[in-house]
Each structure stands twice: as C-alpha cells, then as structure tokens.
Scaffold this motif. Sequence first.
Motif, short mmCIF file in Angstrom:
data_model
loop_
_atom_site.label_atom_id
_atom_site.label_comp_id
_atom_site.label_asym_id
_atom_site.label_seq_id
_atom_site.Cartn_x
_atom_site.Cartn_y
_atom_site.Cartn_z
N SER A 79 -8.90 50.90 -8.41
CA SER A 79 -8.62 50.94 -9.92
C SER A 79 -9.95 50.07 -9.85
O SER A 79 -10.64 50.08 -11.50
N SER A 80 -11.05 49.82 -9.48
CA SER A 80 -12.37 48.84 -10.15
C SER A 80 -13.50 50.08 -10.01
O SER A 80 -15.02 50.26 -10.88
N ALA A 81 -13.37 51.36 -9.14
CA ALA A 81 -13.84 52.20 -9.12
C ALA A 81 -13.38 53.45 -10.89
O ALA A 81 -14.77 53.76 -11.04
N GLU A 82 -12.17 52.93 -11.12
CA GLU A 82 -11.63 54.41 -12.09
C GLU A 82 -12.81 53.21 -13.32
O GLU A 82 -13.03 53.68 -14.70
N SER A 83 -11.94 52.03 -13.37
CA SER A 83 -13.28 50.43 -14.19
C SER A 83 -14.43 51.04 -15.11
O SER A 83 -15.06 51.15 -15.90
N LEU A 84 -15.10 50.89 -13.57
CA LEU A 84 -15.82 51.28 -13.71
C LEU A 84 -16.54 52.15 -14.57
O LEU A 84 -17.68 52.70 -15.40
N GLY A 85 -16.23 53.68 -14.37
CA GLY A 85 -16.42 54.92 -15.08
C GLY A 85 -16.37 54.79 -16.72
O GLY A 85 -17.28 55.20 -17.41
N ALA A 86 -15.27 54.37 -16.68
CA ALA A 86 -14.90 53.94 -18.04
C ALA A 86 -16.13 53.33 -18.94
O ALA A 86 -16.35 53.24 -19.50
N ARG A 87 -16.48 52.17 -17.74
CA ARG A 87 -17.55 51.22 -18.95
C ARG A 87 -18.65 51.99 -18.75
O ARG A 87 -19.41 51.90 -19.97
N LEU A 88 -19.06 52.91 -17.93
CA LEU A 88 -20.15 53.96 -18.11
C LEU A 88 -20.03 53.87 -19.16
O LEU A 88 -20.99 54.60 -20.32
N GLU A 89 -19.17 54.95 -19.82
CA GLU A 89 -19.44 55.99 -21.24
C GLU A 89 -19.06 54.72 -21.92
O GLU A 89 -19.19 55.80 -23.25
N ASP A 90 -18.30 53.37 -22.02
CA ASP A 90 -18.61 53.03 -23.31
C ASP A 90 -19.69 52.78 -23.89
O ASP A 90 -19.69 52.68 -24.61
N PHE A 91 -21.07 52.29 -22.86
CA PHE A 91 -21.61 51.82 -23.13
C PHE A 91 -23.25 52.68 -23.22
O PHE A 91 -23.91 52.76 -24.06
N MET A 92 -22.84 54.19 -22.05
CA MET A 92 -24.05 54.77 -22.68
C MET A 92 -23.61 56.06 -23.80
O MET A 92 -23.46 56.97 -23.15
N ILE A 93 -23.46 54.94 -24.50
CA ILE A 93 -23.51 56.32 -25.96
C ILE A 93 -24.92 56.64 -26.41
O ILE A 93 -25.81 55.45 -26.83
N MET A 94 -25.37 57.72 -26.58
CA MET A 94 -27.03 57.86 -26.93
C MET A 94 -26.82 58.64 -28.18
O MET A 94 -26.40 59.64 -29.30
N CYS A 95 -27.36 57.59 -29.73
CA CYS A 95 -27.22 58.03 -30.72
C CYS A 95 -28.49 58.26 -31.04
O CYS A 95 -29.88 58.23 -31.44
#
Length: 236
Positions: A79-95
């Motif tokens: 559960s922690s690993a899945e949440s970490l992956g989602a959190r990384l995708e949330d923050f690592m957005i490059m415009c």
Amino acid sequence: MDLGTCNVAAVVVDNESDPKYTILEIMAPDQPGLVRVLSWVLNGMQVRVHHGLLETNAEGMARDKLWVTDFRNRKLKNSSAESLGARLEDFMIMCGPSEAENQTSWVCGGIEVSNEANPDFTQVIIRGEPTSHKPGYLLDLATALTSIGVSIQEAIIQGGADVPDPQLAIADRGYDFKTSGRVFKFLLKGPAGGKMTADTVASLIFTLRLLEGKGTMPTVAPNMDALLKLGDKCRN
C-alpha cells in the motif's frame, strides 16, 4: 500565449523482484531540478535510497532506477509503495515552453512570465497563494527564485484592494484577495544577466508550481501516514 505541453512522469513500482528493496523506475523529460524534486518527495515520505542509476538519454529523457526502503531499512508495504508511486506522479509534472523560437511570454495557472513587459528584465506575476493566510509564503517565493539563480531587481506585493500607494495596484479588477491571497510582481535578472532564457523560465515555472496548493515549505513533502489517510484525495 500558453506554456505548451505539460509532461507527467511515468513511475513504475516493483515490490516483487527484490526481497530487500522496493524498486522504483521513473521516466520523465529531463528538467532542471528534477533530481531535487525526486529527492524531496522521497525524503518527505520517509523513503531512503540505497542504490540508484540515474541517466539521461540522447533524446533528453531521464531514466532513473532506485532501490529503496523506509527509514528503518524495511521494504515498503504494498500500500505504501503504490501511494509513493502515485505521489511521485503528482509532483513530477513538468511544464516546458512551447517550441516557438520567438516565444516571449508564458502562462501556467496563476503564474505569468513575460520578456516583453520590461525592456531590461523578465517580469513574473504570481496571482494567489496556496493558503491566503499562510505565513512565510514570501520566503517560499524568494527561495524558489534564488534557487534557480535569478536575482530580484524590483518587486511589488498587493495584499488588498485598498492600497496606500497607487503603484501597489497590480491586481486585476475584481480580484478576490480574501479567497486567493496576495498578488506578487517581480522584475528578475537571469543567471547570466539580462532577461531569462526560455530554459530558465521553464525551470522557474517548474519550481513555482511546487508551491501552488501546498501547505508546507518546498523542502518538506507530506509524510506517508498523512498520504495514506487521504487516499485518492491526494491525486486531485
């Protein structure tokens, strides 16, 4: 003119292949500050990197592979690993800026950057704050600006409709200060002097976006417990 394409990192979490570590594989367009953001999220979520391969290919794509545990050197729970992956995708957005060679202005949300508004410097207008009553946001902004090597030549801050000096009236007519917070206007000199290049503008917007909607300093990410309690709300 808008900013152009925003790219979301692709994050693959492997919690099966290695008995000791959770493996993260991250692919994203290379961007100034990318490793810092990655490290910021991992540290804030109490994740330690034991081994890592960080590479950038000829096409400008960063490919990072990390072997991680929690701060107690334990492999992450599923559960922690899945949440970490989602959190990384949330923050690592490059415009990044569009490919138009002559582009001189960029808009991304409440951030507006222009190389046309002033003959000598780059103008940056930031409308609103993560929380209108959050203390320390000016410090957050100053930290973000100096972190990419730009220097502030002039600044105006407007915190309400009634201003003691007409020069302070930089907000659009009807702007809601109570709901959105202050408006900031900066004239900036780029790292090499003069106006900022498109690459530096992209780095600036990337950094400023980390401050939008976040209630913490930009060097501290939400912890794992808070994230797990919020669940899907963290993805909004």
